[in-house]
Design an enzyme around this catalytic site. Structure first.
Site, PDB file in Angstrom:
ATOM      1  N   GLY A   1      42.492 -10.507  11.690  1.00 33.01           N
ATOM      2  CA  GLY A   1      43.723 -10.458  10.889  1.00 33.01           C
ATOM      3  C   GLY A   1      44.819  -9.706  11.633  1.00 33.01           C
ATOM      4  N   SER A   2      45.676  -9.027  10.867  1.00 30.31           N
ATOM      5  CA  SER A   2      46.927  -8.493  11.423  1.00 30.31           C
ATOM      6  C   SER A   2      46.805  -7.453  12.527  1.00 30.31           C
ATOM      7  CB  SER A   2      47.772  -7.900  10.307  1.00 30.31           C
ATOM      8  OG  SER A   2      48.045  -8.911   9.367  1.00 30.31           O
TER       9      SER A   2
END
Ligand SMILES: [Zn+2]
Length: 648
Positions: A308-309
């Site tokens: 993810g981020s």
């Protein structure tokens, strides 16, 4: 004198030659057996004439960076019997069952066996052993033996691993460095006749060769603090599990690797879940094995996840390095980004981030900015940097079973795949792979090898071997690395990572909320990667909370955990806070010095801590404080918690 005929002379000569030849053959055969075949036959003769009792070598210790023993060897004894020499079997069995807590029938059976030597009990403590020795029971041997002990029980359980009954490392560092740790067994040789009866009292002792120690990069205090922090977070969020890794991004030394739930290394076959323990007897062998393997698993390196981020730092660094983007380039977030006929949302959708610079895009963790940057970089170059940052290869960490990233093949990366990869989706990596790439991004650009082993030392602590780890390939320029540190500091001071902001400390970092597969299952991993001090990072950490209940956002769930961790370990590492004017006026900048509470009664300790404006967290059961973290004299922030390890 009778004249010997020629015929008889010939016969005599033949006999003489034949005898000589036979003699030569026999002598030759004898020489062959004595000299050339001795290596093969001698042990067989020993087997027949003696009953060797093995003396276990002392297995080397696994130490932390300050020489604190995490895995050590204690002297114990083993008790064995030579059945033919035991005179009164009933009396001997009765006595031994009493002191050694053995089953009578079982012991009688062993003492009646027609074997040269039978083991009755191993790992007997020294006092009991001495008691048995003094009895001088015929046919009973009490020999020196060793026992592996893990004094801190659960500490770094999945990293240290454990060793089996036969002094063999089974998992973790115990398995990885077995060849250094194990040593070589010695022997006690007793000469006996072919029936197993001792011929003389003379015993020959071949001493064991003890194993070497491994000095690791682990800091037992930081490891304990990380474990305490992650266990509290996992319990509070009713999560499935949690991980914290703390390392030095400059050289890859791992200070702590905490996995929770953990287990007691002294009882590695005892399952750590109450539900499984209750059902244990109804489970098949395979189910039991699977459950134990799951418990021993070091998910920080053995399992992959969608980052993810936090992966946006890789996209950012690649964009800056390849000059696909500059810090002040501007973007517009409409709440989504269009790739071909697909509309890929920003996490803020249906709201938007509007106009923003690249730096603001990173602070906002705005997906459309990263999709646009990745598109400018192009699939081929993006892929090339994934290789450079080490996602297609193992980090080389010195633990068994390391997993490697699962990434699309280059030919399968179309515009949609590239867009989702830019913000950390549609591929999987290990948490340690992410930290290795993040280290390179902030340390000036070099891909370090995360590791545990520092030295091999001998019995007196002398260094026998020093492990060397190369600095690693330069992935990005120093200039890009400098820019990234500055951007990532702003993420924590003003952006999405501000829940980890600590006054006085220049922290950099990035949050992530990864949705687990299959999508829409409502299962998430909240994570936070951080480093400090931002200008010259000495400590880097990642917090991962797997399947938190309720709120699952990385910043909200993992941010405060990171803050608590860093707040306490940075002063320990000697990183001093530097307050700006605004911070000096804040209440949070007040500090307090940790009092000396080790050895105190728990009530007195609690009072001393509260008097200093601090809080506490109690680890263990009992009324006396056996240890504390942080250590006495450490300056910590007001209201920080002190871990007390208590016992009787
Ligand atoms: Zn956005």
């Amino acid at each position: 004198m009778e004249k010997i005929s020629v015929k008889i002379k010939k016969k005599l000569a033949f006999c003489l030659i034949a005898t000589l030849l036979l003699g030569v053959f026999l002598i030759g055969r004898l020489i062959y057996i004595e000299i050339f075949d001795a290596g093969f036959l001698q042990p067989l003769a020993y087997e027949q004439q003696s009953r060797d009792r093995l003396i276990s070598p002392v297995r080397g210790s696994i130490l932390d960076r300050n020489n604190v023993g995490i895995a050590v060897t204690e002297s114990v004894c083993s008790v064995s019997a030579v059945p033919v020499q035991v005179i009164d079997k009933e009396e001997t069995a009765t006595y031994l069952c009493g002191v050694l807590d053995l089953e009578y029938d079982d012991t009688m059976e062993k003492l009646s066996k027609n074997v040269a030597l039978v083991r009755l009990k191993s790992k007997v403590d020294m006092d009991t052993a001495q008691q048995i020795r003094e009895k001088m029971l015929p046919g009973i041997n009490v020999d020196e033996d060793v026992k592996r002990v893990y004094p801190f029980k659960n500490l770094a359980a999945q990293v240290i691993g454990f060793s089996g009954k036969d002094n063999q490392g089974v998992t973790g560092l115990e398995a990885k460095y077995d060849s250094y740790l194990a040593g070589k067994p010695g022997k006690i040789l007793t000469v006996t006749d072919s029936r197993g009866v001792k011929i003389s009292d003379e015993q020959r002792r071949i001493p064991p060769e003890n194993g070497y120690n491994i000095v690791t990069t682990i800091d037992a205090s930081v490891q304990r603090y990380a474990e305490q922090t992650i266990s509290k977070a996992v319990e509070a969020k009713e999560a499935k599990r949690g991980i914290i890794i703390v390392l030095n991004p400059q050289n890859g030394e791992i200070y702590a690797m905490a996995n929770y739930p953990d287990f007691d290394l002294n009882e590695p076959f005892k399952i750590n879940s109450p539900e499984l323990e209750a059902a244990w007897d109804t489970m098949t062998e395979k189910e039991k094995n699977d459950a134990l393997n799951q418990m021993w698993r070091n998910t920080a390196i053995n399992d992959t996840y969608e980052p993810g981020s936090t992966f946006k730092i890789v996209t950012s660094a690649t964009g800056l390095e390849t000059k696909a983007v500059k810090v002040d380039d501007t973007f517009t977030c409409n709440g989504y980004y269009t790739v071909g006929d697909r509309m890929i949302k920003c996490w803020r959708y249906p709201r938007t981030h509007g106009h923003e610079t690249f730096v603001q895009g990173v602070q906002n963790s705005c997906n459309p900015v990263f999709m646009a940057v990745a598109q400018r970089i192009g699939a081929e170059t993006f892929y090339e940097y994934m290789i450079k940052f080490g996602f297609m290869s193992k980090t080389g960490v010195d633990l068994p079973g390391e997993a490697v990233g699962i990434v699309h093949k280059l030919e399968n990366i179309g515009p949609v795949e590239l867009a989702t990869m830019s913000f950390g989706q549609s591929f999987q990596i290990t948490p340690l792979q992410l930290l290795r790439a993040a280290s390179a991004i902030v340390n000036g650009g070099n891909l370090v090898t995360p590791h545990f082993a520092k030295y091999v030392t001998g019995e007196d602590g002398e260094i026998i071997h020093e492990f060397e780890y190369e600095k690693g390939e330069q992935v990005i320029s120093k200039e890009t690395s400098d820019t990234m540190r500055m951007i990532l500091e702003s993420v924590v001071s003003v952006g999405s990572g501000k829940k980890a902001y600590i006054p006085g400390y220049r922290l950099g970092g990035k949050t992530a909320t990864s949705e687990k597969l299959p999508r829409k299952s409502g299962k998430y991993i909240a994570s936070f990667m951080s480093f400090a001090p931002a200008e010259n990072p000495q400590v880097m950490a990642i917090v991962l909370i797997d399947e938190p209940k309720g709120v699952y956002y990385g910043g909200t769930v993992a941010g405060p955990v990171m803050k608590e961790l860093m707040e306490n370990i940075l002063p320990y590492f000697g990183v001093e806070p530097v307050y700006n004017e605004q911070e000096q006026e804040m209440d949070e900048t007040k500090t307090s010095v940790v009092p000396d509470i080790t050895g105190l009664d728990i009530k007195e300790a609690k009072k001393a801590i509260e008097d200093c404006g601090l809080t506490y967290f109690i680890n263990g059961e009992g009324n006396t404080v056996l240890g504390q973290f942080p250590l006495t004299g450490t300056e910590v922030n007001y209201k920080s918690s002190i871990i007390l390890t208590v016992g009787e």
